[in-house]
Write a protein that holds these residues in place. Structure first.
Motif, short mmCIF file in Angstrom:
data_model
loop_
_atom_site.label_atom_id
_atom_site.label_comp_id
_atom_site.label_asym_id
_atom_site.label_seq_id
_atom_site.Cartn_x
_atom_site.Cartn_y
_atom_site.Cartn_z
N TYR A 360 0.68 -0.99 0.26
CA TYR A 360 -0.10 0.21 -0.15
C TYR A 360 1.23 1.27 -0.20
N THR A 361 2.18 1.49 0.41
CA THR A 361 2.94 2.56 0.42
C THR A 361 3.19 2.75 -0.90
N TYR A 362 3.79 1.50 -1.91
CA TYR A 362 4.39 2.03 -2.83
C TYR A 362 3.53 3.43 -3.40
N ILE A 363 3.13 3.66 -3.73
CA ILE A 363 2.15 4.96 -4.17
C ILE A 363 1.84 5.67 -3.40
N ALA A 364 1.52 5.49 -1.97
CA ALA A 364 1.63 6.36 -1.23
C ALA A 364 2.71 7.50 -0.56
N ILE A 365 3.21 6.84 -0.71
CA ILE A 365 5.16 7.46 -0.61
C ILE A 365 5.63 8.48 -2.00
N LEU A 366 5.15 8.28 -2.97
CA LEU A 366 5.54 8.88 -4.10
C LEU A 366 4.98 10.41 -3.78
N PRO A 367 3.85 11.07 -3.12
CA PRO A 367 3.92 12.41 -3.41
C PRO A 367 5.62 12.90 -1.80
N PHE A 368 5.58 11.89 -1.28
CA PHE A 368 6.99 12.78 -1.00
C PHE A 368 7.76 13.29 -1.64
N LEU A 369 7.69 13.13 -3.55
CA LEU A 369 9.45 13.81 -3.94
C LEU A 369 8.74 15.22 -4.21
N GLY A 370 7.74 15.49 -4.09
CA GLY A 370 6.78 16.80 -3.50
C GLY A 370 8.06 17.68 -2.81
N LEU A 371 9.19 17.33 -1.82
CA LEU A 371 10.25 17.96 -0.70
C LEU A 371 10.64 18.53 -1.51
N CYS A 372 11.53 18.41 -2.71
CA CYS A 372 12.50 18.25 -3.56
C CYS A 372 11.70 20.16 -4.11
N THR A 373 10.88 20.63 -3.52
CA THR A 373 10.43 21.98 -3.75
C THR A 373 10.35 23.24 -2.83
#
Length: 544
Positions: A360-373
């Motif tokens: 379940y975390t495979y897709i749920a963790i992807l939004p944290f790529l936004g921390l690069c902004t």
């Protein structure tokens, strides 16, 4: 007076560094997950989805229509079924081919995550620095190499999560190129992004939550004027996402998910959600020895330390995101999108037979790529050395990043081995906390039976009946196991008990007919075989 020298890395240097990091990341992913190429199928949905799926292995036209209409396993994923069909045509039932596709998809996802993070970083800061590259690579590496990703990659039935993520990342990447500066290019990238988003939703319903990521990219990263034009652009994505959620509920109703939720109060659901969040937090911080099966404590109202910790950490994260909403808005967006993606699996809306699962975390963790902004930077006091300081910061960041990358890759490589076969999988699950789960022991007993280890299988089925005396299928499996060991009378009693508990069970009737044949009771055998045929026709009639 000596001439002042300003160090300014050129664009081609940054490009070479990006290519080097992307290659290093891909090699690390291949190293970490390569052991799955020697793994077999496991008796956890792989049989229903692939091994015993006559529709998937049937004629092409029938498989096509089946893929677009079926709700098998309580999911609607036509593109995923068609992808598995193509793999079946190529490799038949050889597990190595399916695992090779999963490994390839995950490697591609790691590269796309790095590219998307780098693109978002550039849109948010308008910079191309070495330190920024290391930050983006670190976020992508954490996503790709964390041991929690192993379940989705090593389990063939979870392959739709990988393909769904590929489409979702490509959709977000395409949308990041939407701009009012060139209207023709805007239309092309907008249409491409929408098509890829629809493909993601048709591959796995969890792709619908990436609509929020598209919205965040539009509002936070693209230099566009606000107005009705933006609303028109985003409306199709939100509509597709809502429609996908509705279809997911319709598909899930086939397997009667409501039986897991009707008897739970609001307090119990909240406790289940806190327990799940606590497990996910522990896995992030201590990703060693992850369990493939987290048992559900249905109806339990006991509060343990993990729930308290989860509640405290969650409140701190929400409070921090609120306090930093103006300075670092990406923090709140990332946290909100991840919680929304996990919401259907936390116990508030839907509860399965596990309280949490790594897939379940495979897709749920992807939004944290936004921390690069997040607009962070490291500079020295002297303006003349500003760019040199950024470059040196990138070099300094390389040391902990490489150490962390190696550690995560090593842990993931070890985690891959527990998915080698069904016996290893369920033995590990029992050793890591599922020793009181009847379903786990039943699956382990079945795995022993496939290997011909009948005494071990009998022991597991008897343990199932000790934990859950009214488990009808366990009596069926025990009867088959006893029959294989020549204990005919004991097998007959177990199979008859299975019929009492389950009712019309064709497999039990067939097995009773075989036992009667071995006992030289031909009339009884004929009666049982006819009974099995009648029950099977009745079941097929109800299904149609």
């Amino acid at each position: 007076m000596p001439q002042r020298i300003t160090f300014r890395p050129q664009r081609h240097t940054i490009l070479l560094l990006y290519l080097g990091l992307a290659l290093t990341l891909s090699v690390a992913v291949l190293y970490a997950f390569a052991p799955i190429l020697g793994n077999d199928f496991v008796n956890w949905d792989d049989g229903y989805a692939i091994l015993d799926n006559a529709a998937l292995q049937g004629p092409g036209a029938e498989c096509w229509s089946w893929a677009w209409s079926t709700r098998l396993l309580g999911v609607y994923q036509p593109i995923a079924w068609l992808a598995l069909r193509l793999q079946y045509l190529k490799w038949s039932l050889d597990p190595r081919g399916y695992h090779l596709v999963s490994l390839t998809l995950h490697t591609v996802n790691a590269s796309l995550a790095f590219l998307l993070a780098w693109r978002l970083r550039h849109l948010a800061t308008a910079r191309r620095d070495a330190a920024d590259l290391w930050l983006c690579c670190g976020l992508a590496a954490f996503f790709a190499l964390h041991p929690a990703r192993v379940e989705a990659v090593a389990w063939v039935s979870c392959q739709p999560y990988l393909l769904c993520t590929t489409f979702a990342l490509l959709s977000c990447l395409a949308y990041s190129f939407v701009s009012d500066i060139a209207k023709q290019r805007t239309r092309v990238f907008w249409c491409l992004s929408l098509i890829l988003f629809i493909c993601s939703c048709l591959t796995k319903a969890t792709g619908a939550y990436l609509a929020g990521a598209v919205l965040a990219i539009d509002y936070r990263c693209l230099p566009q004027r606000r107005g009705i034009g933006r609303a028109v652009r985003l409306a199709p994505f939100l509509s597709v996402g809502l429609a996908t959620m509705a279809v997911a509920v319709w598909a899930r109703s086939l397997i009667g998910t409501e039986i897991f939720t009707k008897h739970l109060t609001i307090d119990e659901r909240l406790l289940q959600a806190l327990k799940a969040i606590g497990l996910y937090l522990r896995q992030i911080v201590l990703p060693e020895a992850l369990s493939p099966f987290q048992p559900l404590t249905s109806g339990s109202s006991e509060v343990d330390g993990s729930m308290v910790t989860a509640a405290i950490v969650l409140m701190l994260c929400i409070w921090s995101a609120w306090r930093l909403r103006r300075r670092w808005p990406a923090l709140g967006v990332c946290l909100g999108l991840s919680l929304v993606a996990l919401a259907p699996t936390l116990g508030l809306v839907k509860i399965a037979d596990t309280v949490a699962a790594d897939r379940y975390t495979y897709i749920a963790i992807l939004p944290f790529l936004g921390l690069c902004t997040v607009p962070w930077t490291l500079t020295l006091r002297s303006p003349a050395r500003k760019q040199a300081s950024r470059y040196m910061a990138g070099c300094i960041l390389a040391i902990p990043l490489l150490i962390g990358l190696w550690a995560l890759a090593h842990l993931s490589r070890s985690q891959c081995l527990i998915w080698r076969d069904s016996v290893t999988l369920w033995t590990t699950a029992i050793a890591r906390g599922a020793q009181d789960e009847a379903a786990v022991h039943n699956n382990l007993g079945t795995a022993y039976g496939v290997k011909g280890q009948w005494p071990e299988a009998e022991g597991e089925f008897r343990e199932v009946l000790r934990l859950q005396p009214n488990y009808g299928l366990a009596y069926l499996n025990l009867g088959i196991t006893l029959h294989r060991q020549g204990q005919l009378q004991a097998a007959k009693e177990a199979l008859e008990h299975a019929l009492i508990l389950v009712g019309d069970l064709p497999q039990a009737a067939v097995q009773l007919g075989r036992v009667a044949m071995d006992q030289k009771d031909v009339p009884e055998a004929e009666r049982r075989f006819k009974q099995a045929q009648e029950w099977q026709r009745s079941i097929e009639g109800r299904a149609n």
